[in-house]
Motif scaffolding. Structure first.
Motif, PDB file in Angstrom:
ATOM      1  N   PHE A  90       3.700 -55.498  -5.832  1.00  0.00           N
ATOM      2  CA  PHE A  90       3.490 -55.124  -4.435  1.00  0.00           C
ATOM      3  C   PHE A  90       3.307 -53.619  -4.277  1.00  0.00           C
ATOM      4  O   PHE A  90       2.358 -53.152  -3.643  1.00  0.00           O
ATOM      5  CB  PHE A  90       4.670 -55.588  -3.584  1.00  0.00           C
ATOM      6  N   LEU A  91       4.202 -52.845  -4.876  1.00  0.00           N
ATOM      7  CA  LEU A  91       4.206 -51.407  -4.641  1.00  0.00           C
ATOM      8  C   LEU A  91       3.007 -50.701  -5.258  1.00  0.00           C
ATOM      9  O   LEU A  91       2.519 -49.701  -4.711  1.00  0.00           O
ATOM     10  CB  LEU A  91       5.507 -50.817  -5.197  1.00  0.00           C
ATOM     11  N   ALA A  92       2.513 -51.188  -6.381  1.00  0.00           N
ATOM     12  CA  ALA A  92       1.388 -50.539  -7.054  1.00  0.00           C
ATOM     13  C   ALA A  92       0.073 -51.294  -6.894  1.00  0.00           C
ATOM     14  O   ALA A  92      -0.993 -50.686  -6.882  1.00  0.00           O
ATOM     15  CB  ALA A  92       1.698 -50.370  -8.539  1.00  0.00           C
ATOM     16  N   HIS A  93       0.168 -52.642  -6.758  1.00  0.00           N
ATOM     17  CA  HIS A  93      -1.053 -53.445  -6.731  1.00  0.00           C
ATOM     18  C   HIS A  93      -1.296 -54.131  -5.389  1.00  0.00           C
ATOM     19  O   HIS A  93      -2.324 -54.801  -5.235  1.00  0.00           O
ATOM     20  CB  HIS A  93      -1.014 -54.492  -7.851  1.00  0.00           C
ATOM     21  N   ARG A  94      -0.344 -54.028  -4.448  1.00  0.00           N
ATOM     22  CA  ARG A  94      -0.461 -54.577  -3.088  1.00  0.00           C
ATOM     23  C   ARG A  94      -0.634 -56.092  -3.088  1.00  0.00           C
ATOM     24  O   ARG A  94      -1.369 -56.670  -2.277  1.00  0.00           O
ATOM     25  CB  ARG A  94      -1.604 -53.918  -2.317  1.00  0.00           C
ATOM     26  N   LEU A  95       0.050 -56.759  -3.971  1.00  0.00           N
ATOM     27  CA  LEU A  95       0.051 -58.212  -4.016  1.00  0.00           C
ATOM     28  C   LEU A  95       1.337 -58.730  -3.397  1.00  0.00           C
ATOM     29  O   LEU A  95       2.389 -58.086  -3.506  1.00  0.00           O
ATOM     30  CB  LEU A  95      -0.031 -58.701  -5.465  1.00  0.00           C
ATOM     31  N   HIS A  96       1.293 -59.883  -2.754  1.00  0.00           N
ATOM     32  CA  HIS A  96       2.545 -60.525  -2.353  1.00  0.00           C
ATOM     33  C   HIS A  96       2.339 -62.012  -2.098  1.00  0.00           C
ATOM     34  O   HIS A  96       1.232 -62.475  -1.846  1.00  0.00           O
ATOM     35  CB  HIS A  96       3.209 -59.814  -1.171  1.00  0.00           C
ATOM     36  N   LEU A  97       3.438 -62.751  -2.199  1.00  0.00           N
ATOM     37  CA  LEU A  97       3.392 -64.210  -2.196  1.00  0.00           C
ATOM     38  C   LEU A  97       3.231 -64.824  -0.810  1.00  0.00           C
ATOM     39  O   LEU A  97       2.975 -66.030  -0.709  1.00  0.00           O
ATOM     40  CB  LEU A  97       4.667 -64.761  -2.850  1.00  0.00           C
ATOM     41  N   ALA A  98       3.373 -64.030   0.262  1.00  0.00           N
ATOM     42  CA  ALA A  98       3.261 -64.560   1.618  1.00  0.00           C
ATOM     43  C   ALA A  98       2.006 -64.061   2.325  1.00  0.00           C
ATOM     44  O   ALA A  98       1.902 -64.133   3.546  1.00  0.00           O
ATOM     45  CB  ALA A  98       4.499 -64.204   2.436  1.00  0.00           C
ATOM     46  N   SER A  99       1.051 -63.563   1.576  1.00  0.00           N
ATOM     47  CA  SER A  99      -0.186 -63.057   2.169  1.00  0.00           C
ATOM     48  C   SER A  99      -1.017 -64.206   2.740  1.00  0.00           C
ATOM     49  O   SER A  99      -1.109 -65.279   2.133  1.00  0.00           O
ATOM     50  CB  SER A  99      -1.009 -62.320   1.115  1.00  0.00           C
ATOM     51  N   PRO A 100      -1.653 -63.995   3.895  1.00  0.00           N
ATOM     52  CA  PRO A 100      -2.562 -65.026   4.420  1.00  0.00           C
ATOM     53  C   PRO A 100      -3.850 -65.141   3.613  1.00  0.00           C
ATOM     54  O   PRO A 100      -4.609 -66.100   3.789  1.00  0.00           O
ATOM     55  CB  PRO A 100      -2.847 -64.539   5.848  1.00  0.00           C
ATOM     56  N   ASP A 101      -4.080 -64.188   2.719  1.00  0.00           N
ATOM     57  CA  ASP A 101      -5.270 -64.180   1.873  1.00  0.00           C
ATOM     58  C   ASP A 101      -4.984 -65.000   0.602  1.00  0.00           C
ATOM     59  O   ASP A 101      -4.148 -64.626  -0.222  1.00  0.00           O
ATOM     60  CB  ASP A 101      -5.629 -62.740   1.500  1.00  0.00           C
ATOM     61  N   THR A 102      -5.705 -66.101   0.463  1.00  0.00           N
ATOM     62  CA  THR A 102      -5.468 -66.998  -0.673  1.00  0.00           C
ATOM     63  C   THR A 102      -5.630 -66.294  -2.007  1.00  0.00           C
ATOM     64  O   THR A 102      -4.858 -66.525  -2.948  1.00  0.00           O
ATOM     65  CB  THR A 102      -6.433 -68.197  -0.610  1.00  0.00           C
ATOM     66  N   SER A 103      -6.613 -65.414  -2.119  1.00  0.00           N
ATOM     67  CA  SER A 103      -6.861 -64.734  -3.394  1.00  0.00           C
ATOM     68  C   SER A 103      -5.718 -63.787  -3.737  1.00  0.00           C
ATOM     69  O   SER A 103      -5.354 -63.653  -4.914  1.00  0.00           O
ATOM     70  CB  SER A 103      -8.181 -63.971  -3.343  1.00  0.00           C
ATOM     71  N   ILE A 104      -5.127 -63.127  -2.731  1.00  0.00           N
ATOM     72  CA  ILE A 104      -3.998 -62.234  -2.985  1.00  0.00           C
ATOM     73  C   ILE A 104      -2.787 -63.046  -3.442  1.00  0.00           C
ATOM     74  O   ILE A 104      -2.094 -62.668  -4.394  1.00  0.00           O
ATOM     75  CB  ILE A 104      -3.661 -61.404  -1.734  1.00  0.00           C
ATOM     76  N   ARG A 105      -2.544 -64.172  -2.795  1.00  0.00           N
ATOM     77  CA  ARG A 105      -1.425 -65.014  -3.218  1.00  0.00           C
ATOM     78  C   ARG A 105      -1.624 -65.515  -4.644  1.00  0.00           C
ATOM     79  O   ARG A 105      -0.675 -65.537  -5.438  1.00  0.00           O
ATOM     80  CB  ARG A 105      -1.252 -66.210  -2.271  1.00  0.00           C
ATOM     81  N   ARG A 106      -2.836 -65.915  -4.972  1.00  0.00           N
ATOM     82  CA  ARG A 106      -3.109 -66.414  -6.326  1.00  0.00           C
ATOM     83  C   ARG A 106      -2.904 -65.312  -7.354  1.00  0.00           C
ATOM     84  O   ARG A 106      -2.305 -65.545  -8.411  1.00  0.00           O
ATOM     85  CB  ARG A 106      -4.534 -66.947  -6.391  1.00  0.00           C
ATOM     86  N   ARG A 107      -3.371 -64.119  -7.056  1.00  0.00           N
ATOM     87  CA  ARG A 107      -3.194 -63.010  -7.992  1.00  0.00           C
ATOM     88  C   ARG A 107      -1.718 -62.633  -8.119  1.00  0.00           C
ATOM     89  O   ARG A 107      -1.235 -62.296  -9.213  1.00  0.00           O
ATOM     90  CB  ARG A 107      -4.015 -61.813  -7.540  1.00  0.00           C
ATOM     91  N   ALA A 108      -0.982 -62.678  -7.002  1.00  0.00           N
ATOM     92  CA  ALA A 108       0.454 -62.390  -7.042  1.00  0.00           C
ATOM     93  C   ALA A 108       1.176 -63.404  -7.914  1.00  0.00           C
ATOM     94  O   ALA A 108       2.076 -63.057  -8.700  1.00  0.00           O
ATOM     95  CB  ALA A 108       1.035 -62.396  -5.631  1.00  0.00           C
ATOM     96  N   LEU A 109       0.776 -64.677  -7.786  1.00  0.00           N
ATOM     97  CA  LEU A 109       1.409 -65.735  -8.579  1.00  0.00           C
ATOM     98  C   LEU A 109       1.094 -65.561 -10.061  1.00  0.00           C
ATOM     99  O   LEU A 109       1.976 -65.713 -10.921  1.00  0.00           O
ATOM    100  CB  LEU A 109       0.929 -67.093  -8.080  1.00  0.00           C
ATOM    101  N   ASP A 110      -0.153 -65.219 -10.366  1.00  0.00           N
ATOM    102  CA  ASP A 110      -0.531 -64.992 -11.767  1.00  0.00           C
ATOM    103  C   ASP A 110       0.231 -63.794 -12.347  1.00  0.00           C
ATOM    104  O   ASP A 110       0.708 -63.834 -13.492  1.00  0.00           O
ATOM    105  CB  ASP A 110      -2.033 -64.742 -11.876  1.00  0.00           C
ATOM    106  N   TYR A 111       0.321 -62.738 -11.549  1.00  0.00           N
ATOM    107  CA  TYR A 111       1.019 -61.522 -11.976  1.00  0.00           C
ATOM    108  C   TYR A 111       2.488 -61.825 -12.281  1.00  0.00           C
ATOM    109  O   TYR A 111       3.010 -61.481 -13.350  1.00  0.00           O
ATOM    110  CB  TYR A 111       0.912 -60.460 -10.879  1.00  0.00           C
ATOM    111  N   ALA A 112       3.161 -62.470 -11.320  1.00  0.00           N
ATOM    112  CA  ALA A 112       4.585 -62.765 -11.491  1.00  0.00           C
ATOM    113  C   ALA A 112       4.805 -63.796 -12.589  1.00  0.00           C
ATOM    114  O   ALA A 112       5.780 -63.707 -13.355  1.00  0.00           O
ATOM    115  CB  ALA A 112       5.179 -63.253 -10.177  1.00  0.00           C
TER     116      ALA A 112
END
Length: 290
Positions: A90-112
């Motif tokens: 989140f702090l460096a890549h601006r990803l998070h699991l509750a984003s309304p953007d499906t692609s951001i959620r998918r990338r956050a899930l892959d990252y974590a």
């Protein structure tokens, strides 16, 4: 007598608690609440010299963590890895699991998920704190919680394949606008019916959000999996106004047997911050035999 037995039990439970030193390997969050930064070799060496049992690493990504080097350093200094943080997502890549953007959620899930796997290789857990994000403007709370549920379910199942839990950290209201207290974390976990998610009790966040730290720890005992051992001002334990005698007493009382990690500012410098943390732990968490 009964008093002696209770005291003996407290001592045994306290001895099962271990200390971990935080090491940050993420340049973008330099200067945060970490005892050591930048150099894992120096961090592990100094943590061991200060008397810590383990290290908690905050990494840019799973791919950037040199696992063979870390394994060698842990062996050399007789340390274990307590966990890996995912906050850089989140702090460096601006990803998070509750984003309304499906692609951001998918990338956050892959990252974590990659970090969960890397931590699992060491028998350690991954921490989901900042990566849970906040409920964005215009998004219904139910929708955000639903997306978070999906992500946490997937990550908890992945962690379970390594025989470790997934750790969820409630953050204070200034860092996230939902799941700020331990009881909210308990409610979330119970609503999901997941047996493999545990809570991180960060004493700094709790000092802001909880009416009583001791009562909050007792109420969350069933799900308590990790503790950030830090004071009210984010300085090392013993440099603020948290009652660590009470904290230590409650942790022994509830039978907590995990790590207490120093996710604290390196104040006034890393080595003195480390010594302060260890001294507070030994004074208030591990009772002196009588």
């Amino acid at each position: 007598n009964d008093a002696a037995k209770r005291r003996s039990g407290e001592v045994q439970r306290a001895m099962s608690m271990k200390q971990a030193a935080s090491i940050c390997l993420v340049p973008q969050i330099h200067g945060g609440p970490f005892l050591y930064e930048g150099d894992p070799a120096a961090g592990c060496r100094r943590a061991a010299e200060a008397g810590f049992d383990a290290v908690e690493l905050h990494v840019s990504s799973a791919e950037e963590l040199d696992a063979p080097l870390l394994r060698r350093l842990l062996s050399e200094h007789k340390l274990s890895l307590s966990g890996l943080g995912t906050g850089a997502g989140f702090l460096a890549h601006r990803l998070h699991l509750a984003s309304p953007d499906t692609s951001i959620r998918r990338r956050a899930l892959d990252y974590a998920g990659a970090i969960v796997d890397r931590a699992g290789e060491f028998g350690a857990f991954a921490i989901i704190g900042s990566l849970k994000g906040s409920i964005e403007p215009g998004v219904e709370r139910a929708s955000a919680l639903g997306w978070l549920h999906e992500g946490l379910h997937a990550l908890a199942e992945r962690a379970g394949q390594h025989g470790v839990p997934l750790i969820l950290e409630p953050l204070n209201r200034y860092e996230s606008n939902y799941i700020n207290r331990l009881d909210e974390g308990v409610e979330l976990i119970e609503s999901m019916g997941s047996p493999n998610i545990r809570l991180l009790a960060d004493l700094f966040h709790m000092n802001i959000e909880e009416a009583c730290i001791a009562a909050a720890l007792r109420s969350a005992v069933r799900y308590l999996g990790h503790v950030h051992f830090v004071d009210s001002n984010r300085r090392p334990a013993g440099c603020g106004h948290i009652d660590f005698a009470q904290v230590g007493c409650v942790l022994r009382e509830i039978g907590y047997h995990g790590f207490l990690a120093a996710e604290a500012l390196a104040w006034p410098d890393p080595d003195r911050a480390a010594r302060q943390t260890v001294e507070t732990f030994r004074k208030h968490v591990v009772p002196k035999p009588t």
